[in-house]
Design a protein around this motif. Structure first.
Motif, PDB file in Angstrom:
ATOM      1  N   MET A  17       0.647  -1.268  -0.214  1.00  9.47           N
ATOM      2  CA  MET A  17      -0.016  -0.096   0.035  1.00  9.47           C
ATOM      3  C   MET A  17       1.087   1.351   0.178  1.00  9.47           C
ATOM      4  SD  MET A  17      -2.799  -1.203   2.760  1.00  9.47           S
ATOM      5  CE  MET A  17      -3.546   0.104   3.205  1.00  9.47           C
ATOM      6  N   ASP A  18       2.182   1.170  -0.149  1.00 13.17           N
ATOM      7  CA  ASP A  18       3.204   2.022  -0.252  1.00 13.17           C
ATOM      8  C   ASP A  18       3.284   2.977   1.283  1.00 13.17           C
ATOM      9  OD1 ASP A  18       3.631   1.376  -2.766  1.00 13.17           O
ATOM     10  OD2 ASP A  18       2.462   2.883  -3.688  1.00 13.17           O
ATOM     11  N   ARG A  19       3.235   2.383   2.308  1.00 14.42           N
ATOM     12  CA  ARG A  19       2.925   3.027   3.636  1.00 14.42           C
ATOM     13  C   ARG A  19       4.472   3.188   4.034  1.00 14.42           C
ATOM     14  NH1 ARG A  19      -2.372   3.141   5.656  1.00 14.42           N
ATOM     15  NH2 ARG A  19      -3.711   3.292   3.824  1.00 14.42           N
ATOM     16  N   TYR A  20       4.412   4.179   5.032  1.00 13.11           N
ATOM     17  CA  TYR A  20       5.579   4.455   5.892  1.00 13.11           C
ATOM     18  C   TYR A  20       5.054   3.782   7.349  1.00 13.11           C
ATOM     19  CZ  TYR A  20       8.207   7.243   2.462  1.00 13.11           C
ATOM     20  OH  TYR A  20       8.721   7.855   1.347  1.00 13.11           O
ATOM     21  N   PHE A  21       5.784   3.049   7.857  1.00 13.65           N
ATOM     22  CA  PHE A  21       5.360   2.768   9.365  1.00 13.65           C
ATOM     23  C   PHE A  21       6.475   1.964  10.021  1.00 13.65           C
ATOM     24  CE2 PHE A  21       5.387  -0.915   6.306  1.00 13.65           C
ATOM     25  CZ  PHE A  21       5.728  -2.031   7.262  1.00 13.65           C
ATOM     26  N   VAL A  22       6.069   1.931  11.306  1.00 16.33           N
ATOM     27  CA  VAL A  22       7.229   1.613  12.293  1.00 16.33           C
ATOM     28  C   VAL A  22       7.002  -0.083  12.735  1.00 16.33           C
ATOM     29  CG1 VAL A  22       7.872   1.810  14.729  1.00 16.33           C
ATOM     30  CG2 VAL A  22       7.197   3.721  13.191  1.00 16.33           C
ATOM     31  N   LEU A  23       8.124  -0.818  12.774  1.00 12.07           N
ATOM     32  CA  LEU A  23       8.145  -1.978  13.409  1.00 12.07           C
ATOM     33  C   LEU A  23       8.906  -2.122  14.669  1.00 12.07           C
ATOM     34  CD1 LEU A  23       7.894  -5.148  13.423  1.00 12.07           C
ATOM     35  CD2 LEU A  23       9.992  -5.417  12.163  1.00 12.07           C
ATOM     36  N   HIS A  24       8.402  -2.351  15.720  1.00 13.55           N
ATOM     37  CA  HIS A  24       8.999  -2.236  16.992  1.00 13.55           C
ATOM     38  C   HIS A  24       8.926  -3.514  18.130  1.00 13.55           C
ATOM     39  CE1 HIS A  24       5.883  -1.453  20.387  1.00 13.55           C
ATOM     40  NE2 HIS A  24       5.252  -1.285  18.922  1.00 13.55           N
ATOM     41  N   ALA A  25       9.916  -3.817  18.582  1.00 11.46           N
ATOM     42  CA  ALA A  25       9.876  -4.948  19.686  1.00 11.46           C
ATOM     43  C   ALA A  25      11.278  -5.131  20.517  1.00 11.46           C
ATOM     44  CB  ALA A  25       9.890  -6.239  18.791  1.00 11.46           C
ATOM     45  N   PRO A  26      11.118  -5.512  21.562  1.00  8.69           N
ATOM     46  CA  PRO A  26      12.433  -5.561  22.220  1.00  8.69           C
ATOM     47  C   PRO A  26      13.490  -6.035  21.718  1.00  8.69           C
ATOM     48  CG  PRO A  26      10.476  -6.475  23.603  1.00  8.69           C
ATOM     49  CD  PRO A  26      10.021  -6.217  22.163  1.00  8.69           C
ATOM     50  N   ARG A  27      14.752  -6.012  22.112  1.00 13.99           N
ATOM     51  CA  ARG A  27      16.199  -6.517  21.366  1.00 13.99           C
ATOM     52  C   ARG A  27      15.956  -8.137  21.591  1.00 13.99           C
ATOM     53  NH1 ARG A  27      19.136  -2.896  20.207  1.00 13.99           N
ATOM     54  NH2 ARG A  27      19.287  -0.811  21.349  1.00 13.99           N
ATOM     55  N   GLN A  28      16.625  -8.657  20.319  1.00 14.88           N
ATOM     56  CA  GLN A  28      16.645 -10.028  20.433  1.00 14.88           C
ATOM     57  C   GLN A  28      15.090 -10.965  20.229  1.00 14.88           C
ATOM     58  OE1 GLN A  28      19.695 -11.536  20.402  1.00 14.88           O
ATOM     59  NE2 GLN A  28      20.679  -9.615  20.418  1.00 14.88           N
ATOM     60  N   THR A  29      14.451 -10.252  19.395  1.00  7.49           N
ATOM     61  CA  THR A  29      13.134 -11.073  19.298  1.00  7.49           C
ATOM     62  C   THR A  29      13.015 -11.307  17.726  1.00  7.49           C
ATOM     63  OG1 THR A  29      12.191  -8.734  18.821  1.00  7.49           O
ATOM     64  CG2 THR A  29      11.745  -9.809  20.999  1.00  7.49           C
ATOM     65  N   SER A 157       8.045   3.103   0.096  1.00 15.32           N
ATOM     66  CA  SER A 157       7.596   2.581   1.691  1.00 15.32           C
ATOM     67  C   SER A 157       8.896   2.708   2.274  1.00 15.32           C
ATOM     68  CB  SER A 157       7.147   1.027   1.342  1.00 15.32           C
ATOM     69  OG  SER A 157       6.827   0.499   2.444  1.00 15.32           O
ATOM     70  N   ILE A 158       8.707   3.005   3.553  1.00  9.57           N
ATOM     71  CA  ILE A 158       9.882   3.012   4.408  1.00  9.57           C
ATOM     72  C   ILE A 158       9.527   2.488   5.763  1.00  9.57           C
ATOM     73  CG2 ILE A 158      11.315   4.447   5.989  1.00  9.57           C
ATOM     74  CD1 ILE A 158      11.814   6.422   3.674  1.00  9.57           C
ATOM     75  N   VAL A 159      10.334   1.749   6.382  1.00 12.79           N
ATOM     76  CA  VAL A 159       9.846   0.826   7.687  1.00 12.79           C
ATOM     77  C   VAL A 159      11.166   1.359   8.733  1.00 12.79           C
ATOM     78  CG1 VAL A 159       9.514  -1.261   8.902  1.00 12.79           C
ATOM     79  CG2 VAL A 159       9.003  -1.020   6.451  1.00 12.79           C
ATOM     80  N   LEU A 160      10.681   1.913   9.761  1.00 12.56           N
ATOM     81  CA  LEU A 160      11.408   2.263  10.709  1.00 12.56           C
ATOM     82  C   LEU A 160      11.472   1.031  12.008  1.00 12.56           C
ATOM     83  CD1 LEU A 160      10.670   6.163  11.430  1.00 12.56           C
ATOM     84  CD2 LEU A 160      12.082   5.069   9.810  1.00 12.56           C
ATOM     85  N   CYS A 161      12.858   0.505  12.037  1.00  8.82           N
ATOM     86  CA  CYS A 161      12.752  -0.659  12.806  1.00  8.82           C
ATOM     87  C   CYS A 161      13.499  -0.345  14.150  1.00  8.82           C
ATOM     88  CB  CYS A 161      13.255  -1.892  12.265  1.00  8.82           C
ATOM     89  SG  CYS A 161      13.524  -3.449  13.032  1.00  8.82           S
TER      90      CYS A 161
END
Length: 511
Positions: A17-29, A157-161
């Protein structure tokens, strides 16, 4: 390894969908692994150039925006050169020469102008960006995103991780923390994606792959125990199996006792992942959340506390943002052990002296020794303890750990608002006929605070429920008196017998 992209079905949809979004999670997941796999899948389809690169180097730049841009562009170019892409997909030989603060966005525009495919970028370790550098980079992404509607070339699309949730990026990129603000591309979706922990079924699938490859099996009880101890935290799930197979060199079927031993070894060794969590404990934001959980008190209600809770949840230390509980039993044990380190150094009693002739553990004598210890050191230790509200619980836990953990184990249960800490001592011993038996002793810890009623009635009822769950007939209620009118320190430590609401005879220790 579990198929990474199956853990992130929404990511693929948002990219399409050409979205910019965030992927987050604790370290080592598994964030990096999942994005690397997703990039490979997108590249294989032929119409997308998907690239993951790390922002970690840019941490050194701090607020120096120009230096941060240079480091990011170097990382971007190196990642592209390692990708094996044909020349036509690679970034231009020279980035545009523009004013610092605009270079990163201009570079992405120039690359998109030349690239024959749609460009998708995964910013791994985005948290490395600091202060003004973070604001500048996100602002440039915002401007480029908005200019796409006018035909301006920019990544589709851009993903901030990273560790942070959506709210932090909204603020840093010029948006509002809540609500919708079209000036921020990270307001496009109401909630960022969080990479979840493994389910019990996924742990069984992961370990099943090992069985298929080697023939070595895990009993169902062992798999269930891994889920119970880790609650699916991916690093812990893998670390427990690795400890049993590689470090303990178990070659037969893996059972629950070996999992428990592996857990102890991991905690004693304070592996890198656990040490990274421990290092956060004295961060004021973390302490504000963890202290009421250990103390069982009600936490603050102001909005800044909500922010602290979100931060600690993003670190992976707590299970959710509503019910404040430590994320899993291993973390629960690690936190109390670390917080009790100072107290343990004061405990001089010999652990072996508490083992009875029949092999059982002498808990009544331990409690008598604790009274002596409390009278001598309690006042000083409470003053020294950073987690002041939870000091009593931390000190007793450290005393128990020092004397029990050589041959037995401690299980601890605690959560914010419960006004208690539950402890189960498990002590294995050999019966008269050579059979392996397990001694279990339950304790309930309560604190009598200023302007509160005597917690004994509530404590007896809570201990009753705890004993019901454990199917035990007796236990110990420990009440710490923190009131100004409490008896002098040298007079504390009285034992008495009491009856719970269900009729159990229990011991009450007042200190």
């Amino acid at each position: 390894m579990l198929p990474p992209t199956q853990r992130l079905p929404q990511a693929r949809e948002l990219i399409e969908m050409d979205r910019y979004f965030v992927l987050h999670a604790p370290r080592q997941t598994g964030k990096t692994t999942a994005l690397r796999t997703l990039a490979s899948e997108l590249n294989a389809e032929g119409d997308t150039a998907a690239l993951m690169f790390s922002c970690e180097r840019a941490k050194a730049a701090g607020d120096d925006v120009g230096w941060a841009e240079s480091l990011l562009l170097d990382s971007l170019r190196e990642a592209a050169s390692r990708s094996g892409w044909p020349e036509k997909l690679l970034p231009p030989d020279d980035w545009p020469r523009v004013t610092p603060g605009s270079r990163f966005g201009a570079a992405l525009s120039e690359w998109c102008r030349r690239c024959p495919r749609r460009l998708v970028l995964f910013f791994d370790e985005i948290d490395a960006l600091q202060g003004n550098s973070m604001v500048s980079i996100l602002s440039q992404l915002r401007d480029g995103h908005n200019a796409r509607h006018e035909g301006h070339p920019f990544p589709t699309s851009i993903v901030l991780c990273g560790l942070r949730d959506l709210r932090d990026y909204k603020v840093a990129s010029g948006g509002e923390p809540d609500g919708s603000n079209p000036a921020s591309p990270f307001n496009i979706i109401r909630k960022s994606l969080r990479l979840s922990d493994f389910t019990a079924e996924q742990i069984a699938e992961l370990y099943g792959q090992h069985t298929q490859a080697t023939g070595q099996e895990f009993t169902k009880d062992a798999v269930d125990r891994v889920f119970e101890l880790t609650q699916g935290q991916p690093w812990l799930v893998n670390a427990l199996a690795n400890e049993v197979i590689t470090e303990m060199e178990v070659s037969s079927t893996i059972n629950i006792a070996q999992v428990d031993e592996a857990k102890e070894r991991l905690i004693r060794a304070r592996a890198t992942h656990l040490d990274a969590l421990v290092a956060r404990l004295h961060d004021p934001r973390v302490e504000r959340v963890i202290e009421p959980i250990v103390a069982g008190t009600w936490p603050g209600t102001d909005t800044s506390f909500d922010d602290d809770v979100s931060y600690v949840h993003d670190l992976g230390l707590i299970r959710g943002t509503r019910e404040l509980e430590i994320a899993n039993p291993i973390y629960r044990e690690v936190l109390l052990r670390v917080l009790g380190d100072r107290t343990e150094r004061f405990v001089k009693a010999d652990p072996h002296s508490f083992i009875l002739a029949d092999g059982r553990f002498d808990l009544p004598r331990l409690l008598q020794e604790f009274v002596v210890f409390w009278r001598e050191h309690g006042e000083v230790l409470i003053r020294q303890e950073g987690y002041h509200e939870a000091a009593c619980q931390i000190i007793l836990m450290a005393f128990l750990h020092r004397l029990v953990n050589g041959g037995g184990q401690l299980d601890r249960e605690y959560a914010a608002g419960t006004k208690r800490l539950d402890v189960l001592v498990r002590w294995p011993y050999t019966g008269p006929d050579g059979e392996r038996l397990m001694q279990r002793e339950a304790m309930e810890l309560k604190v009598w605070r200023t302007n509160e009623n005597d917690p004994t009635p509530d404590g007896l009822a809570q201990l009753d429920r705890y004993l019901d769950r454990l199917t035990l007939s007796t236990g110990v209620l420990v009440i710490f008196d923190r009131r100004p009118q409490a008896p002098p320190w040298k007079e504390r430590g009285g034992f008495e017998q009491a009856t719970t609401p269900s009729g159990r005879q229990v011991t009450v220790l007042r200190v």
